[in-house]
Design an enzyme around this catalytic site. Structure first.
Site, PDB file in Angstrom:
ATOM      1  N   ASP A 123      -8.890  17.624 -14.576  1.00 23.40           N
ATOM      2  CA  ASP A 123      -9.300  16.360 -14.908  1.00 23.40           C
ATOM      3  C   ASP A 123      -8.936  16.541 -16.567  1.00 23.40           C
ATOM      4  OD1 ASP A 123     -10.556  13.992 -15.966  1.00 23.40           O
ATOM      5  OD2 ASP A 123     -12.116  14.066 -14.787  1.00 23.40           O
ATOM      6  N   LYS A 134      -9.464   5.151 -19.322  1.00 22.49           N
ATOM      7  CA  LYS A 134      -9.958   5.594 -20.670  1.00 22.49           C
ATOM      8  C   LYS A 134      -8.738   5.686 -21.602  1.00 22.49           C
ATOM      9  CE  LYS A 134     -13.793   6.271 -18.432  1.00 22.49           C
ATOM     10  NZ  LYS A 134     -13.995   7.622 -17.713  1.00 22.49           N
ATOM     11  N   ARG A 155       0.993  -1.288   0.009  1.00 23.18           N
ATOM     12  CA  ARG A 155      -0.068  -0.045   0.043  1.00 23.18           C
ATOM     13  C   ARG A 155       0.790   0.955   0.040  1.00 23.18           C
ATOM     14  NH1 ARG A 155      -1.487   1.921   4.540  1.00 23.18           N
ATOM     15  NH2 ARG A 155      -2.125   0.053   5.614  1.00 23.18           N
ATOM     16  N   TYR A 160     -18.386  15.232 -15.658  1.00 21.08           N
ATOM     17  CA  TYR A 160     -18.455  13.674 -15.491  1.00 21.08           C
ATOM     18  C   TYR A 160     -19.584  13.461 -14.343  1.00 21.08           C
ATOM     19  CZ  TYR A 160     -17.936   8.804 -14.916  1.00 21.08           C
ATOM     20  OH  TYR A 160     -17.816   7.522 -14.613  1.00 21.08           O
TER      21      TYR A 160
HETATM   22  C1  LIG Z   1     -14.413   7.967 -16.249  1.00 18.38           C
HETATM   23  C2  LIG Z   1     -14.268   9.314 -16.008  1.00 18.38           C
HETATM   24  C3  LIG Z   1     -13.871   9.529 -14.346  1.00 18.38           C
HETATM   25  C4  LIG Z   1     -14.065   8.463 -13.487  1.00 18.38           C
HETATM   26  O1  LIG Z   1     -13.038   7.212 -13.747  1.00 18.38           O
HETATM   27  P1  LIG Z   1     -13.323   5.910 -13.325  1.00 18.38           P
HETATM   28  O2  LIG Z   1     -11.820   5.250 -13.782  1.00 18.38           O
HETATM   29  O3  LIG Z   1     -14.541   5.334 -14.258  1.00 18.38           O
HETATM   30  O4  LIG Z   1     -13.494   5.917 -11.823  1.00 18.38           O
HETATM   31  C5  LIG Z   1     -13.581  10.816 -14.122  1.00 18.38           C
HETATM   32  N1  LIG Z   1     -13.542  11.625 -15.025  1.00 18.38           N
HETATM   33  C6  LIG Z   1     -13.782  11.608 -16.252  1.00 18.38           C
HETATM   34  C7  LIG Z   1     -13.696  12.976 -17.218  1.00 18.38           C
HETATM   35  C8  LIG Z   1     -14.287  10.482 -16.753  1.00 18.38           C
HETATM   36  O5  LIG Z   1     -14.567  10.267 -18.187  1.00 18.38           O
END
Ligand SMILES: *Cc1c(COP(=O)(O)O)cnc(C)c1O
Length: 383
Positions: A170, A195, A46, A98
């Protein structure tokens, strides 16, 4: 060094003992101590694991940051960042966010006394007007979801500097390959590496990069203390994905540009939101700061009935949530990814019952267009 080289070499030379070209999966929970009061540098997974560390060093380099952190999901990464704040603190947030992030803020963290205001962060005056004495941070998506508005980071960074706010970006939709937010004034970047970074729809993971050592130390304290770390297998998969980031995105963007243009010519398609189109409101701004326009498209069909038909009839393009992988995916934001956004806000933003979101993959572009064309060709009953 070019980012393609940096990406291709993540984890290389990690294991000097064997010379393994890819970083091994250190599937271990703990590490033996050489002697009392001594450590190999690893004590417990961890707190630190070599496979995860290879990924964390890699993303920090790609993002031109000081230190990277890997978490079990994008949401876990954002959760861990929110632990930097305390009850009474206020955060300004991009309004077309999101859905999962919106849910985390409004339904979970408000319970602990954090406050959030949603504003159009492309409007500097609106951002300034939302600043309260207790405001501590501005949280933006560099390219928003699903309407693909681009954040003017240098302008936002100036406001943040003046008011001593942390600027958290983000950057999931663009990745460091297209934009490095820390170079444009952000303090922290976050990624759903599920993604584009992993890129194969085969793992869920999240990454954070901090610009400076003080911030990094605080983030590490929470990563280790709260423990939402990424496991070694998933760290390895994320590294493997990142190695081909540039080639994948080049192809995906090329496909997206062609598909967006084709959609604008189709009689049953209304608005097409793609920042690579010259009439997109942020086209020029994005050209200034970003190396490309990404591979996400949102578009409106002329009748709500057509939505279900497209979701059912597309064959190559899968009806599934998520985005950024090699396979093209289509989704219906209003009832899926953005169901947690308040209805009035959804309507004002244009997330309606005719809007579809397409994540363009690396398939052959003509095949993708043919698939959309045949799905659009069916006339829905009563339409
Ligand atoms: C998918 C997504 C998230 C969340 O991420 P996870 O890996 O699904 O927990 C946060 N921000 C954006 C822009 C996303 O597309």
């Amino acid at each position: 060094m070019n980012i393609n080289t940096q990406a291709a070499h993540i984890g290389l030379e990690w294991d000097s003992r064997t010379g393994a070209v890819t970083v091994p999966v250190y599937q271990t929970a703990t590490f033996r101590h050489p002697a009392l009061g001594q450590s190999t540098g690893y004590d417990y997974s961890r707190s630190g694991n070599p496979t995860r560390e290879a990924l964390e060093k890699g993303i920090a380099r790609l993002d031109n940051g000081y230190r990277g952190f890997a978490y079990s999901s994008g949401m876990a990464a954002i959760t861990s960042l929110l632990l930097l704040f305390k009850s009474g603190d206020h955060i300004i947030v991009t309004e077309d966010l999101y859905g999962g992030t919106c849910r985390l803020f409004d339904k979970i963290f408000t319970q602990f006394g954090l406050g959030f205001s949603y504003v159009d962060t492309s409007d500097a005056a609106a951002v300034k007007a939302a600043i309260l004495p207790e405001t501590r941070a501005l949280f933006v998506e560099t390219l928003t979801n699903p309407l693909l508005k681009f954040a003017d980071l240098p302008a936002l960074a100036e406001i943040c500097t003046q008011h001593e706010l942390l600027l958290i970006a983000d950057n999931t939709f663009l990745t460091p390959y297209l934009l490095r937010p820390l170079d444009h004034g952000a303090d922290i970047t976050i990624y759903s590496a599920t993604k584009y970074l992993s890129g194969h729809n085969d793992t869920v993971s999240g990454l954070v990069v901090a610009k400076d050592p003080d911030l990094a130390e605080r983030i590490y304290f929470h990563q280790n203390g709260a423990g939402a770390i990424l496991g070694p297998q998933d760290s390895w998969l994320t590294i493997r994905g990142i190695k081909t980031l540039g080639v994948r995105l080049d192809r995906q963007q090329e496909n997206a540009g062609k598909i967006a243009r084709w959609l604008t010519t189709h009689p049953r398609i209304g608005k097409v939101h793609y920042p690579g189109l010259e009439d997109h409101p942020d086209h020029a701004l994005m050209k200034r700061d970003s190396r490309g326009f990404g591979a996400m498209i949102a578009f409106e069909v002329d009748k709500p009935e057509l939505v279900e038909q497209i979701l059912l009839k597309t064959e190559l393009i899968s009806f599934a949530e998520s985005l950024g992988g090699e396979e093209s995916l289509i989704t219906f934001p209003e009832v899926q990814t953005h169901a947690d956004i308040p209805v009035e806000l959804r309507q004002r933003l244009g997330i309606n019952n005719r809007l579809l979101r397409l994540s363009v993959g690396i398939e052959d572009c003509d095949d993708l267009i043919a698939d959309l064309e045949q799905a659009l060709a069916f006339t829905p009953a009563g339409a």
